[in-house]
Write a protein that holds these residues in place. Structure first.
Motif, PDB file in Angstrom:
ATOM      1  N   HIS A  31       0.838  -1.207   0.000  1.00 53.65           N
ATOM      2  CA  HIS A  31       0.000   0.000   0.000  1.00 53.65           C
ATOM      3  C   HIS A  31       0.868   1.250   0.000  1.00 53.65           C
TER       4      HIS A  31
ATOM      5  N   HIS B 211       1.418   3.952   1.937  1.00 50.21           N
ATOM      6  CA  HIS B 211       2.059   4.681   3.034  1.00 50.21           C
ATOM      7  C   HIS B 211       3.568   4.699   2.844  1.00 50.21           C
TER       8      HIS B 211
ATOM      9  N   HIS C  62       6.085   1.893   3.493  1.00 46.38           N
ATOM     10  CA  HIS C  62       5.981   0.671   2.682  1.00 46.38           C
ATOM     11  C   HIS C  62       6.296   0.940   1.210  1.00 46.38           C
TER      12      HIS C  62
ATOM     13  N   HIS D 262      -7.112  -1.277   4.631  1.00 43.61           N
ATOM     14  CA  HIS D 262      -6.283  -0.315   5.381  1.00 43.61           C
ATOM     15  C   HIS D 262      -6.426   1.094   4.807  1.00 43.61           C
TER      16      HIS D 262
ATOM     17  N   ASP E  41      -0.206  -3.617   6.243  1.00 43.77           N
ATOM     18  CA  ASP E  41      -1.046  -3.069   7.313  1.00 43.77           C
ATOM     19  C   ASP E  41      -2.497  -3.394   6.971  1.00 43.77           C
TER      20      ASP E  41
ATOM     21  N   GLU F 221       4.298   5.742  10.245  1.00 44.90           N
ATOM     22  CA  GLU F 221       3.295   6.670   9.732  1.00 44.90           C
ATOM     23  C   GLU F 221       3.111   7.851  10.663  1.00 44.90           C
TER      24      GLU F 221
HETATM   25 ZN   LIG Z   1      -0.011   1.762   6.411  1.00 40.04          ZN
END
Ligand SMILES: [Zn+2]
Ligand SMILES: [Zn+2]
Length: 342
Positions: free
Chosen positions: A36, A38, A41, A94, A115, A332
């Motif tokens: 994903h 973020h 990642h 997520h 996540d 995050e």
């Molecule tokens: Zn995340």
């Protein structure tokens, strides 16, 4: 750890030798599979990236269109063969586009969940448990004290505050990817129809969410608005802009922050948050345990977060479990989401 034999830990993160790819690597690699968008990642600089089309779009927004030399989009449920490994992506619930990655190799099924959360979120496809032999999970909120309340109750607190303090700006800090858009959608679902003002750093991602058909209602840029006209209105901003914006203007805005960490009163106090909203995009303790059970896995690997409690819990249920102590994830909270001026 038989099922996870095709995975190894390297300085760049989780590596699958049989397929010659990394998952959410920490530094540039020849081939990356990204769960994903973020920033802990999805990092720029890989040669090839395989991800959902939403994650690819989010990476382009955050890192620029040249974030990778080559990209390939995969849809939920589609299988792609890489080397000796069949790879498929499944909803993680997520943020928009987030996925768990299933690796099938020599009859063994390994799920790298990235996540995830189990709570309702109108802005992304709900999590689907994927049956597997080995489940690889995060444990950001992996302690029994972490039990996230119903987010609708948290939104109701914000609504009540608007009634109680109609003369004050309601300044809400929320992460730029996922949390901000989820809050807007939750506000709309609760019947809040007034325009919501958004900080410039949230604009590109929020526009992208809206472009995929997610209903966010009327959003207005904060830039250029006269402060005195915003009494009783909601302003959404990234966490890093909260302090700075709170100082502007004559009347002090009500400082609000939406995060799973708002469960920890000391954190809210430290930041001077008047109204902490416990809204998290990660699974809480109950949902972590429930998810492990639902996958039917016999092995559990915990990448980061409060690994010890979850590993202990899994062992008491007869699972083989161990922490991986992966570094570089779960940041995050620390990322600087101020990507554009107000
Ligand atoms: Zn995340
Ligand atoms: Zn993360």
């Amino acid at each position: 750890m038989a099922a996870a034999d095709c995975l190894s830990l390297t300085s760049a993160g989780l590596y699958c030798g049989a397929g010659d790819f990394y998952i959410d690597p920490l530094r540039p690699v020849p081939r990356a599979l990204i769960t994903h968008g973020h920033s802990d990642h999805a990092r720029p600089g890989h040669s090839k990236v395989l991800a959902t089309k939403e994650t690819l779009a989010i990476m382009a927004i955050r890192c620029g269109p040249d974030f990778a030399r080559e990209t390939q989009a995969i849809t939920y449920g589609e299988t792609i063969r890489l080397g000796e490994v069949d790879v498929s992506f499944h909803p993680a619930g997520h943020v928009l586009g987030s996925a768990q990655i299933l690796l099938c190799h020599r009859g063994q099924r390994i799920v790298v969940s990235g996540d995830y959360k189990r709570q309702d979120d109108p802005t992304c496809v709900p999590f689907e448990p994927v049956p597997c032999h080995c489940f690889i999970t995060e444990a950001t909120f992996g302690l029994p004290v972490f039990r996230h309340p119903d987010p609708r109750g948290e939104i109701a607190k914000l609504m009540a505050s608007l009634q109680l303090f109609p003369e004050r700006i309601h300044l809400v800090g929320a992460y730029a990817l996922g949390k901000a858009q989820r809050l807007i959608a939750l506000l709309r679902a609760s019947g809040f129809e007034r325009p919501i003002y958004i900080h410039g750093a949230l604009k590109a991602l929020t526009d992208y969410y809206a472009s995929t058909g997610i209903k966010l209602g009327e959003l207005r840029p904060l830039a250029g608005q006269r402060r005195e006209k915003l009494a009783g209105e909601i302003i959404l901003c990234p966490p890093m802009a909260l302090e700075q914006l709170a100082l502007k203007g004559d009347t002090e805005p009500r400082k609000i922050f939406a995060s799973g960490w708002m469960r920890v009163r000391a954190r809210a106090r430290q930041r001077g948050i008047e109204l902490p909203l416990i809204v998290s995009d990660h699974a809480d303790w109950d949902d972590l345990c429930r998810t492990v059970v639902e996958t039917g896995c016999g092995e559990l690997l915990v990448t980061h977060g409060e690994a010890d409690a979850l590993v202990y819990w899994a062992e008491t249920r007869g699972l083989a479990a161990k922490p991986l102590h992966l570094m570089g994830y779960g940041e995050e909270d620390l990322e600087n989401p101020v990507e554009a001026p107000e």
